[in-house]
Each structure stands twice: as structure tokens, then as C-alpha cells.
Motif scaffolding. Structure first.
Motif, PDB file in Angstrom:
ATOM      1  N   PHE A  38      31.972 -30.034 -51.364  1.00  0.00           N
ATOM      2  CA  PHE A  38      32.644 -29.697 -52.438  1.00  0.00           C
ATOM      3  C   PHE A  38      33.912 -29.858 -51.908  1.00  0.00           C
ATOM      4  N   LYS A  39      35.239 -30.114 -52.937  1.00  0.00           N
ATOM      5  CA  LYS A  39      36.316 -30.015 -52.565  1.00  0.00           C
ATOM      6  C   LYS A  39      37.190 -29.576 -53.851  1.00  0.00           C
ATOM      7  N   GLY A  91      42.599 -32.559 -55.759  1.00  0.00           N
ATOM      8  CA  GLY A  91      43.116 -32.937 -54.478  1.00  0.00           C
ATOM      9  C   GLY A  91      43.864 -31.700 -53.931  1.00  0.00           C
ATOM     10  N   GLY A  92      44.574 -31.694 -52.906  1.00  0.00           N
ATOM     11  CA  GLY A  92      45.236 -30.341 -52.181  1.00  0.00           C
ATOM     12  C   GLY A  92      44.117 -29.924 -51.448  1.00  0.00           C
ATOM     13  N   LEU A 124      41.740 -27.355 -49.047  1.00  0.00           N
ATOM     14  CA  LEU A 124      40.345 -26.336 -49.321  1.00  0.00           C
ATOM     15  C   LEU A 124      41.288 -24.854 -49.434  1.00  0.00           C
ATOM     16  N   MET A 164      36.444 -22.169 -52.039  1.00  0.00           N
ATOM     17  CA  MET A 164      35.083 -21.596 -51.470  1.00  0.00           C
ATOM     18  C   MET A 164      34.472 -20.746 -52.517  1.00  0.00           C
ATOM     19  N   LEU A 182      25.668 -24.241 -43.583  1.00  0.00           N
ATOM     20  CA  LEU A 182      26.774 -25.063 -43.584  1.00  0.00           C
ATOM     21  C   LEU A 182      26.460 -26.210 -42.625  1.00  0.00           C
ATOM     22  N   LEU A 231      32.225 -35.814 -43.647  1.00  0.00           N
ATOM     23  CA  LEU A 231      33.146 -35.056 -44.608  1.00  0.00           C
ATOM     24  C   LEU A 231      34.575 -35.841 -44.619  1.00  0.00           C
ATOM     25  N   GLU A 232      35.186 -35.712 -45.941  1.00  0.00           N
ATOM     26  CA  GLU A 232      36.519 -35.807 -46.062  1.00  0.00           C
ATOM     27  C   GLU A 232      37.495 -34.578 -45.563  1.00  0.00           C
ATOM     28  N   PRO A 233      38.570 -34.482 -44.969  1.00  0.00           N
ATOM     29  CA  PRO A 233      39.266 -33.433 -44.569  1.00  0.00           C
ATOM     30  C   PRO A 233      39.016 -32.168 -45.501  1.00  0.00           C
ATOM     31  N   GLU A 234      39.158 -32.360 -46.878  1.00  0.00           N
ATOM     32  CA  GLU A 234      39.296 -31.152 -47.664  1.00  0.00           C
ATOM     33  C   GLU A 234      37.868 -30.859 -47.902  1.00  0.00           C
ATOM     34  N   VAL A 262      33.852 -29.109 -47.832  1.00  0.00           N
ATOM     35  CA  VAL A 262      32.783 -28.572 -46.946  1.00  0.00           C
ATOM     36  C   VAL A 262      31.509 -28.971 -47.563  1.00  0.00           C
ATOM     37  N   PHE A 287      26.988 -28.112 -47.501  1.00  0.00           N
ATOM     38  CA  PHE A 287      25.887 -27.077 -47.335  1.00  0.00           C
ATOM     39  C   PHE A 287      24.819 -27.708 -47.759  1.00  0.00           C
TER      40      PHE A 287
END
Lengths: 104, 253
Positions: B197-198, B202-203, B205, B210, B227, B236-239, B241, B243
Motif C-alpha cells: 500500500f501507498k 502519490g506523495g 509514505l 501506515m 513485513l 516495491l515502488e519507493p513509496e 510498503v 505485508f
């Protein structure tokens, strides 16, 4: 896709230097640092997940919302600081102008 | 932020929900200018002319055509007009996707209670812009809307992910972009659910992402999510995380 992230100038300089040493990019370094942070706070996150699970199973919508909003006040304080930053800047530049006028 | 269609054009709590932002009134403005309770819901004040003007003018256009200047806050304050002399001051906070009605009054040139000097006085006193309590109320209401949406949308997303080949992507509560991958190992009667998720808009995390992600994970399946560093079929994209959780015969392992 990438996005702009504002960091203090000093952090930016250090990240750029360290990224250069590692033959990487500052943005990649910040992304790595973020993932490392998540990894190091795994237990805290797990505890929060457990509380969320308990509230979903046995709690009320109000209790779950309250838990989800546990940082709302701190977030709001940060936003107020952001909104008032321009006031501080304009009063600083106003003071600078007054000082210049006084010297003139 | 892409708000659910079911909410757009509706007053919910202290907000009026538009497609890309929400309209709100500061507690000071409610109390001192509109003679309403600080905690009044938006629906209760929708009959007021200045609120009708706020909805009409700012629901589709965030930026005011005229500004009130100069302001000591350094912020761009929009002028809202209704009829001959009803005036309002608005502020578009793009970062938080909200337009605030900050002040309301009557414009009577030269009169001691003329709206524009009043508005500038409030600004100089630091009482015009939204304060911590206004913003905290907004965040709490958003969190509530998100929690309500997740409890409805998560089971739907899970069903869609089970039926889809590969990763299923969706937006949860209008705020969280999620990717769901379901892997079934039939001989072991095992199912693993992996979720990334992110922020939907955009923008980076944030703590909010979270917190929202925690609610999403547990609404999908209650249990100990682990995780992980990648999705089954991609990095994963940079933004993002991610699980994962594994269920054997319907039980979390």
C-alpha cells in the motif's frame, strides 16, 4: 514514479555525499532509510496491528477510529506550523526591511 | 485523493465533500461570525447564504478569482461574495486538500464593522487561519470516514483479488492505493495474501498511510502480518510498503 520530498538542507547534503560514495542516488538512499526505519520499528508496528485487529474483532467503530486517530493532534500541530511558517517568514523579511530603512 | 462517489456532493460531519477537496468552516468563524456552535455539522449551516455561496463557488474551483490583500499571514486568502454585501474569506490548503471558510461579514465601505478591515485585523491577530483544533477535527473525521470505508471495501477487494489473475490494484477509502496478490497452494490448503500500500494521491509514505494500512490489513484478515520487501511478481515502488500473511485451512499460521 518519483515525488519531491523536502528535507533539511544539511540532510540533503549528507545524503548526496553518502549516495555518491555508494554510487547511488540520494532519493534511493532516503527510500532505503525509510525501509530500514520500518524494519527497525517492526515490533511497534506489530503491536499496533494487534490492537487494530482486536478493535476490529471486538471493539466499536468509535474505538477503532479513536485508535486510528491517535496521532491526529500531533499531525494537526505540524500543519499549523506549516500554515504559520509564511507569517514567520513575512515578519522576518518585514523586520529586515525595517532594519534597512533604519540604517538608511 | 480521489473521494468515493457516494460521498461527493454530501455534507459529512464538519465537511462538504467535493471531488478533489473538502469544504470546512473554522470554529472561530462558526462561533463568532455565523453564530453557530463550534462543533456544528456542515449540514446544519447549509441553509446560510454564505455557505450556499461557498458550495456554489468553491466546490468545483479551488482558487478564488479575487484575493484579499495584503495579509500578514503571508497566505493567499480568497474573497467570497454573495449578493450586494455578504462577504467571506477562504483559504485553499492544497497540501491537505481542504478549502476553509475563515471569516464572514458584511461589506460596508467606511463602516467600523466593514468586512475587509475586520478580516485583516483577524489575520494580524493570528485568528484568521485554522487552528490546531480545527485541523485535528478534520483529521479525526477523515480517519472515521476511512475506517467506515475500509470495513465495506476490504472484503470486496479481497474477493476481487481472489478472482483476478496476478495482482489486483485498487483504491481503498479514496486514500490508500493498494495492490493485493493471492497465492493458493492447493495441496497444503494454504493461501498467502500479500498486500502493498501507498498514498493514493502519490506523495511520500506518512504516518497516516501506515495507520490506514494497519486498518486495511486487519480488515482483510485479522492476524500477524509480516513485513516483506517485495510483491510476489515485482519490486516495491519507493513509496510502498508490503505485508504478507499465510492461512492454512482458513487459519493464520
Amino acid at each position: 514514479m518519483t515525488r519531491v520530498l523536502r528535507v533539511p538542507e544539511q540532510v540533503h547534503s549528507q545524503a548526496t555525499q553518502i549516495a555518491a560514495l555508494r554510487n547511488s542516488q540520494p532519493g534511493h538512499l532516503v527510500a532505503d532509510a525509510w525501509r530500514e526505519y520500518i524494519e527497525n520499528h517492526r515490533d511497534e508496528f506489530a503491536a499496533d496491528l494487534e490492537t487494530t485487529a482486536k478493535l476490529l474483532r471486538n471493539g466499536t467503530l468509535e474505538q477503532l477510529t479513536e485508535f486510528t486517530s491517535r496521532n491526529a493532534d500531533a499531525r494537526a500541530t505540524g500543519t499549523v506550523e506549516r500554515l504559520n511558517a509564511k507569517r514567520a517568514q513575512s515578519s522576518e523579511s518585514g523586520q529586515a526591511e525595517e532594519t534597512e530603512r533604519a540604517h538608511a | 485523493m480521489d473521494r468515493p462517489d457516494s460521498l461527493v456532493g454530501r455534507a459529512v460531519g464538519g465537511a462538504y465533500i467535493c471531488r478533489d477537496w473538502e469544504l470546512r468552516v473554522t470554529a472561530r468563524c462558526l462561533d463568532e461570525d455565523l453564530n453557530a456552535d463550534e462543533a456544528t455539522d456542515f449540514a446544519s449551516i447549509q441553509g446560510l447564504e454564505i455557505i450556499k455561496a461557498l458550495v456554489k463557488d468553491r466546490a468545483t474551483h479551488a482558487t478564488a478569482s479575487k484575493q484579499i490583500t495584503p495579509m500578514s499571514s503571508g497566505q493567499e486568502i480568497g474573497r467570497l461574495a454573495y449578493g450586494h454585501d455578504h462577504r467571506g474569506a477562504t483559504f485553499y490548503d492544497e497540501d491537505d486538500a481542504v478549502i476553509w471558510l475563515l471569516a464572514y461579514g458584511r461589506h460596508r465601505s467606511g463602516a467600523p464593522d466593514d468586512f475587509f478591515p475586520y478580516c485583516k485585523r483577524l489575520d494580524a491577530e493570528g485568528r484568521l487561519l485554522p487552528v490546531q483544533a480545527d485541523i485535528a477535527r478534520m483529521y479525526r473525521e477523515r480517519d472515521r470516514r476511512f475506517v467506515e470505508a475500509v470495513t465495506v471495501e476490504a472484503p470486496v477487494a479481497l474477493k476481487a483479488a481472489r478472482e483476478s489473475e496476478g495482482e489486483y490494484r485498487c483504491t481503498i477509502g479514496g486514500e490508500l492505493g493498494a495492490g493485493l496478490a493471492i497465492e493458493v497452494i492447493e495441496v497444503m490448503e494454504a493461501t498467502s495474501i500479500t498486500v502493498a500500500f501507498k498514498p493514493a494521491g502519490g506523495g511520500p509514505l506518512t504516518a497516516v498511510t501506515m495507520e490506514q494500512g494497519q486498518v486495511l490489513l486487519q480488515a482483510l484478515t485479522c492476524g500477524k502480518w509480516e513485513l516483506i520487501g517485495r510483491m510476489p511478481s515485482r519490486d516495491l515502488e519507493p513509496e510502498e510498503v508490503a505485508f504478507t500473511i499465510t492461512l492454512v485451512a482458513g487459519e493464520v499460521v
